[in-house]
Enzyme design. Structure first.
Site, short mmCIF file in Angstrom:
data_model
loop_
_atom_site.label_atom_id
_atom_site.label_comp_id
_atom_site.label_asym_id
_atom_site.label_seq_id
_atom_site.Cartn_x
_atom_site.Cartn_y
_atom_site.Cartn_z
N GLU A 61 4.31 -3.37 -37.93
CA GLU A 61 3.28 -2.45 -38.42
C GLU A 61 2.47 -1.89 -37.26
OE1 GLU A 61 2.77 -3.98 -42.93
OE2 GLU A 61 1.33 -4.80 -41.54
N CYS A 79 -3.22 0.91 -32.81
CA CYS A 79 -3.02 -0.52 -32.62
C CYS A 79 -1.51 -0.77 -32.69
CB CYS A 79 -3.76 -1.26 -33.73
SG CYS A 79 -3.59 -3.04 -33.60
N CYS A 110 5.31 -13.42 -34.37
CA CYS A 110 4.63 -13.99 -33.21
C CYS A 110 5.05 -15.44 -33.06
CB CYS A 110 3.11 -13.89 -33.39
SG CYS A 110 2.20 -14.33 -31.88
N CYS A 156 -1.64 -19.25 -34.06
CA CYS A 156 -3.09 -19.22 -34.26
C CYS A 156 -3.35 -19.38 -35.76
CB CYS A 156 -3.70 -17.93 -33.73
SG CYS A 156 -3.35 -17.69 -31.97
N CYS A 196 -4.49 -16.33 -38.24
CA CYS A 196 -3.81 -15.03 -38.13
C CYS A 196 -2.60 -14.97 -39.05
CB CYS A 196 -3.38 -14.80 -36.68
SG CYS A 196 -2.53 -13.23 -36.45
N GLY A 226 2.26 -9.82 -32.61
CA GLY A 226 2.87 -10.41 -31.42
C GLY A 226 1.91 -10.70 -30.29
N GLU A 227 2.41 -11.47 -29.31
CA GLU A 227 1.63 -11.77 -28.10
C GLU A 227 2.22 -10.92 -26.97
OE1 GLU A 227 -1.11 -13.23 -26.81
OE2 GLU A 227 -0.24 -12.47 -24.96
N SER A 247 -4.37 -7.16 -25.39
CA SER A 247 -5.10 -8.33 -25.89
C SER A 247 -4.19 -9.54 -25.82
CB SER A 247 -5.52 -8.08 -27.34
OG SER A 247 -6.19 -9.21 -27.86
N SER A 259 -8.52 -13.21 -26.59
CA SER A 259 -8.88 -13.80 -27.88
C SER A 259 -9.42 -15.20 -27.65
CB SER A 259 -7.64 -13.83 -28.79
OG SER A 259 -7.23 -12.52 -29.06
N ASN A 279 -10.77 -11.54 -41.32
CA ASN A 279 -10.12 -10.83 -42.43
C ASN A 279 -9.24 -11.81 -43.18
OD1 ASN A 279 -11.07 -8.11 -41.91
ND2 ASN A 279 -9.89 -8.28 -40.02
N CYS A 284 -7.49 -6.42 -38.47
CA CYS A 284 -7.03 -7.41 -37.49
C CYS A 284 -6.46 -8.63 -38.18
CB CYS A 284 -8.19 -7.94 -36.64
SG CYS A 284 -9.08 -6.71 -35.76
#
Ligand code: SAH
Length: 369
Positions: free
Chosen positions: A97, A110, A117, A121, A124, A166-167, A198, A220, A297, A340
């Site tokens: 996305e 974004c 990922c 975390c 997330c 993703g990272e 990020s 983060s 969120n 996010c």
């Protein structure tokens, strides 16, 4: 037996240096690279035959051997606040996305860097999807390409944040090549202040990025001590706060007026006390930085709640009173799950995380019933 078809070379996989090497390899002059970049990214020409400043023979070669393959749009959604989200088809049933956030003086895209990922975390939703693979350079820059084409001439992408799925620092080479295209004067020409990566804190890659690619860095953080950060951002067990902050300082010192943006998701009762705020101030006193507080969120089965507006405000005041520039991120596009940590796409999970999470839920439910 028919001869196997040779796959075409997707020119979106090359940054300027890569494209120069490609053309020199064909016996062409290296300036063909900038000509072709302009056609692709500035003129949005996809037909090689219309690239009229190339020789006829080169055009014929490109038509036969190359393509400009971009991801295809599967779903397009528009939120009530103007935020737009696209689900893009990649390959083998995978979708990622991409989100466009319009503001008065800018338009931020974004962008995703991986299908799913590999990090876990806990707050997330992308993490809950598991992981399939890294995106290619073409699939990363292709998100900018497709979004700009959909937005048309009236809305420009002025900023890019690598804050989608993703990272990004675990897909270093492809992400850096794509960011170079975002900043290249012959492609999108964005300034280094308008391209932000990020990271959850992949420390060795942070040092490498500082050396190799001059973009803005966001980290983060989400916790002011290792015990809590180990839990929320498990990569902290590998690269604890002391090492993370040293890498941040190295980046901040790499050029004048450079600062790190720290992201801090506000989780009720977890990391939002006044003591947490004071600990943050102490932790970050050496690092030139800005703080971005992100209201959590929610997503199904997350197990967390967002801190109340009053608590976020109180937290912000502590930081601001200590002279830390602090903003609270406005939640955008939440009515289409574009905020996010809400990006999920469609991930053919290879990490078995989705199965483990499901099992944990079933057993957890059984244990409490
Ligand atoms: N992997 C990278 C980039 C992707 S996430 C990183 O960790 O930085 C982009 C930002 O959204 C990160 O700061 C992330 O921690 C935050 N985020 C993730 N899930 C969230 C959620 N549910 N609510 C609010 N922010 C979230």
């Amino acid at each position: 037996m028919p001869a196997p078809v040779k796959p075409k070379i997707n020119l979106l996989n090359f940054d300027r240096k890569g494209l120069e090497a490609f053309f020199v390899g064909l016996g062409e002059k290296s300036f063909r690279a900038t000509q072709v970049l302009k056609w692709i990214y500035q003129e949005e020409v996809t037909d090689f035959d219309l690239m009229t400043n190339l020789s006829k023979s080169l055009r014929t070669y490109l038509i036969e051997q190359c393509n400009l393959a971009t991801p295809t749009i599967v779903v397009e959604q528009k939120a009530s606040d103007g935020t737009r989200k696209w689900a893009l088809q990649m390959s083998c049933g995978n979708q990622v996305e991409t989100v466009f956030i319009p503001e008065e003086n800018r338009g931020t895209l974004c962008v995703s860097s991986q299908v799913g990922c590999a990090l876990a975390c806990t707050f997330c939703s992308t993490a809950q999807q598991g992981f399939n693979r890294n995106l290619t350079t073409a699939e990363i820059i292709g998100q900018v390409y497709v979004a700009q084409r959909q937005l048309g001439k009236t809305q420009r992408i002025t900023n890019v944040v690598m804050m989608g799925m993703g990272e990004p620092l675990l897909n270093f080479d492809n992400v850096v090549a794509a960011m170079r295209l975002m900043m290249d004067d012959f492609a999108y020409g964005l300034s280094k202040r308008r391209v932000t990566i990020s990271t959850s804190g992949v420390v060795p890659a942070m040092y490498r990025l500082t050396q190799e690619c001059d973009v803005s860095m966001a980290v983060s953080l989400h916790a002011a001590n290792d015990t809590l950060r180990d839990e929320l951002v498990p990569i902290n067990k590998k690269y604890p706060l002391k090492e993370l902050l040293a890498a941040c300082l190295d980046n901040a010192k790499s050029s004048p007026r450079r600062f790190i943006t720290f992201e801090y998701v506000m989780l009720a009762g977890i990391n939002d006390s006044l003591d947490d705020a004071r600990a943050l101030v102490k932790l970050l006193k050496e690092v030139p930085c800005k703080m971005n507080l992100i209201p959590f969120n929610p997503f199904p089965n997350s197990g967390y709640k967002c801190s109340s507006a009053a608590v976020i405000d109180r937290f912000r005041m502590v930081l601001q009173n200590a002279n830390m520039v602090t903003t609270v991120r406005r939640t955008r596009g939440d009515d289409i799950d574009a905020a996010c940590g809400q990006l999920v796409g469609q991930v053919q999970d290879k990490s078995k995380r989705t199965r483990k999470l499901q099992e944990a839920r079933v057993f957890g439910a059984a244990a409490t019933s």
